[in-house]
Design an enzyme around this catalytic site. Structure first.
Site, short mmCIF file in Angstrom:
data_model
loop_
_atom_site.label_atom_id
_atom_site.label_comp_id
_atom_site.label_asym_id
_atom_site.label_seq_id
_atom_site.Cartn_x
_atom_site.Cartn_y
_atom_site.Cartn_z
N LYS A 123 -8.73 -1.60 -5.43
CA LYS A 123 -7.38 -1.65 -5.80
C LYS A 123 -6.35 -1.95 -4.68
O LYS A 123 -6.14 -1.27 -3.81
CB LYS A 123 -6.61 -0.43 -6.25
CG LYS A 123 -5.38 -1.09 -7.33
CD LYS A 123 -4.15 0.23 -7.35
CE LYS A 123 -3.47 0.55 -5.98
NZ LYS A 123 -2.51 -0.30 -5.63
N GLY A 179 -4.26 5.14 3.47
CA GLY A 179 -2.88 4.94 3.19
C GLY A 179 -2.05 6.29 3.52
O GLY A 179 -2.42 6.84 4.66
N SER A 180 -1.00 6.62 2.90
CA SER A 180 -0.25 7.72 3.57
C SER A 180 -1.16 9.05 3.16
O SER A 180 -1.74 9.18 2.27
CB SER A 180 1.06 7.70 2.98
OG SER A 180 1.02 7.88 1.43
N THR A 181 -0.46 9.83 3.91
CA THR A 181 -1.16 11.57 4.16
C THR A 181 -0.60 11.89 2.66
O THR A 181 -1.23 12.69 1.92
CB THR A 181 -0.86 12.14 5.12
OG1 THR A 181 -1.03 11.66 6.54
CG2 THR A 181 -1.15 13.80 5.10
N VAL A 234 -0.19 10.52 -0.28
CA VAL A 234 -0.74 10.10 -1.39
C VAL A 234 -2.43 10.36 -1.23
O VAL A 234 -3.17 10.89 -2.11
CB VAL A 234 -0.63 8.37 -1.56
CG1 VAL A 234 -1.64 7.95 -2.62
CG2 VAL A 234 0.76 8.08 -2.03
N GLY A 235 -2.93 10.68 0.21
CA GLY A 235 -4.33 10.93 0.40
C GLY A 235 -4.37 12.38 -0.48
O GLY A 235 -5.51 12.72 -0.97
N GLU A 245 -8.50 8.02 5.12
CA GLU A 245 -8.03 7.50 6.41
C GLU A 245 -6.34 7.48 6.22
O GLU A 245 -5.77 6.52 5.51
CB GLU A 245 -8.59 6.14 6.72
CG GLU A 245 -8.82 5.75 8.16
CD GLU A 245 -7.68 5.11 8.70
OE1 GLU A 245 -6.42 5.77 8.99
OE2 GLU A 245 -7.67 3.84 9.00
N CYS A 265 -1.88 2.02 11.61
CA CYS A 265 -2.10 3.49 11.78
C CYS A 265 -2.70 4.21 12.91
O CYS A 265 -2.35 5.26 13.14
CB CYS A 265 -3.46 3.95 10.57
SG CYS A 265 -4.78 2.83 10.97
N GLU A 302 5.29 9.74 11.16
CA GLU A 302 4.84 8.44 11.15
C GLU A 302 5.88 7.27 10.69
O GLU A 302 6.17 7.37 9.52
CB GLU A 302 3.57 8.10 10.44
CG GLU A 302 3.04 6.78 10.38
CD GLU A 302 1.75 6.68 9.73
OE1 GLU A 302 1.73 6.74 8.52
OE2 GLU A 302 0.53 6.12 10.16
#
Ligand code: TXE
Length: 500
Positions: free
Chosen positions: A192, A245-247, A249-250, A268, A302, A399
């Site tokens: 995706k 992606g973002s922390t 959403v991780g 990551e 990143c 970030e």
């Protein structure tokens, strides 16, 4: 070249025809089950480039079914490694034949500089495919001596169906950082891409088929995170999810993996990487590295060096030089060959960055340069440098993911290490000094996945990258990324009458 929008020149001649806008499932381009589409926006002007199929849970189900069938019964995991490698190399050749068009797609989707896409992003992924193509027939386990009564060996077997969820900042590189090692391992997959940048991913699906990747091995479901992305991370029939992606959403992805089928997870995530510059560093090199460290790809990186610590002996001179160079850094249409920095990816990211800049001003930081949008249309932002910031300022902690640098002064090595480590992230760090002992000490002391000594953004195919702390876990690139897509199976058997 046409006359400017919002005061900036635009270069429409390169914009390609958009050929692929549907989901790619089981080797075919198809509409989404619900027939929905969404807009992909050109960040140069905020206008709609194309409408793309909007995949949702039902589409992910179909893609997983195809990937499952291809894994459980298809040739991909079963053919010899060199045969997978041969197809992957062909895939790489086809990418090289389409560099111009692919670079243009990433420019209009992500605002990436066209000439950099042509020279770097696109040719690089062809080499990345070839790197893993070469590894595909070198996957093996070990023979174990065990005991006098037992003999054993290990096999490395593909983990199965992989779900990849990737961001928009490097649409091409992210796609292949996930897909190339997974292909070499013999996995099948559902990819995706980010909703902001679906176009090149669909083109790659087309090239994969042309190269001979069997149907069902690579499926691409374009769509949104909370629908298609969530369907991947919570799917009961996906064996592993690889996320960049973002922390925030991780965390959600990991939770979904845990509460569904405990699929393997690799993450990551974000970063707030420090670049530490000691008194003995060459000023020209140091200012160049600090500048590109934050401004390359408009700071949407990143591993951007968003916190720069300069030792007091050279600080004043460094600051002056850096500001002069930042002012000469040109922002504009990514097709303009004289431009260094294109637009931020979308309105949301543009507004997020500008609000951090306002926050920085309110917190009392000194704005050395930048701080405003460029032009009146599109999502362009000036290179921005703050100083007189404190370690607990929001702009130093968070970030920002934009062209916004915090420049700080330090006295001692211990202080630099302590401040560099004072972050929830741990993706990368840079250190500039001619003193090898100092460089080694700092390298061992910083808690981050990659340390760059006297360089920055030194990324190669065989060098693993990834995070410590809240920057995630698991590595992309190198053989470590290949092993991520392989299980280790131990096979043990009795041995009779062994002399030893
Ligand atoms: O990221 P998201 P966004 C950071 C950066 C940026 C911020 C927000 O600071 O400003 O994140 O960017 C999918 N379940 N990075 O909002 O949402 C989504 O569709 C499953 C750092 O764009 O994390 C996309 O494909 N998937 C980073 C992908 O996750 C979901 C690169 C990334 O989007 C989902 C990008 C859900 N519930 C942003 N929600 C880096 N490490 O390089 C979203 N997604």
């Amino acid at each position: 070249q046409s006359n400017g929008i919002g005061g900036l020149k635009t270069f429409d001649a390169h914009v390609p025809e958009i050929k692929f806008t549907k989901l790619f499932i089981n080797g075919e381009f198809v509409d989404s089950v619900k027939g929905r589409t969404f807009e992909t926006i050109d960040p140069r002007n905020g206008q709609v480039t194309a409408r793309v199929a909007e995949g949702d849970k039902e589409d992910v189900d179909l893609a997983v079914k195809a990937a499952r069938q291809a894994f459980d019964h298809g040739p991909w995991p079963r053919i010899a490694g060199y045969q997978r490698g041969r197809i992957m190399s062909k895939f790489a050749d086809l990418i090289e034949e389409n560099i111009e068009e692919l670079a243009a797609l990433d420019a209009i989707d992500a605002g990436k500089i066209f000439s950099i896409g042509k020279a770097m992003d696109i040719p690089h992924v062809a080499t990345l495919l070839r790197y893993y193509a070469g590894a595909a027939d070198k996957i093996h386990g070990e023979v174990l001596k065990m005991s006098r009564e037992l003999h054993g060996y290990t096999l490395r077997e593909p983990v199965g169906v992989v779900g990849h969820i990737i961001p928009w900042n490097f649409p091409t590189t992210m796609f292949f950082m996930k897909v190339a090692p997974a292909l070499a391992a013999g996995c099948t997959m559902v990819m995706k891409p980010a909703e902001q940048t679906p176009l090149s991913a669909l083109f790659y699906a087309h090239l994969a088929k042309k190269a001979g990747v069997p149907d069902g091995v690579i499926n691409v479901v374009t769509g949104f995170g909370s629908t298609a992305g969530a369907a991947i991370s919570s799917h009961m029939d996906i064996d592993m999810v690889g996320f960049t992606g973002s922390t925030e959403v991780g965390r959600i992805v990991m939770q979904a993996a845990a509460t569904s089928n405990l699929k393997h997870v690799s993450l990551e995530l974000g970063g707030k990487s420090p670049l530490i510059i000691f008194d003995d560093a060459d000023l020209d090199t140091a200012t160049d590295l600090a500048l590109t460290g934050i401004l390359f790809n408009k700071g949407e990186v990143c591993v951007a060096g968003s916190r720069v610590y300069v030792q007091e002996g050279i600080y004043e001179e460094f600051e002056k030089k850096l500001v002069v160079k930042a002012k000469a850094w040109s922002v504009g249409d990514p097709f303009d060959p004289n431009v260094h920095q294109g637009p931020q990816v979308d309105k949301k990211q543009f507004e997020k960055i500008l609000s951090y800049i306002e926050h920085g001003k309110r917190e009392g930081a000194t704005l050395l340069t930048g701080g405003e949008r460029v032009g009146t249309e599109g999502y362009y932002i000036q290179p921005t440098i703050f100083t007189n910031v404190k370690e607990d300022n929001v702009i130093v902690k968070d970030e920002i993911f934009g062209p916004v640098l915090s420049l700080m002064k330090f006295k001692t090595v211990e202080e630099a290490i302590k401040r560099a480590n004072d972050t929830r992230y741990g993706l990368e760090a840079g250190v500039l000094t001619k003193n090898i002992d100092l460089a080694n000490t700092v390298s061992r002391s910083i808690r981050a996945g990659v340390i760059w000594i006297n360089c920055y953004f030194a990324i190669e195919n065989d060098c693993p990258i990834g995070g410590y702390k809240m920057s995630g876990f698991g590595r992309d690139l190198g053989l470590d990324a290949l092993y991520k897509y392989l299980h280790v199976k131990s096979v043990v058997t009795p041995i009779y009458n062994s002399p030893w």
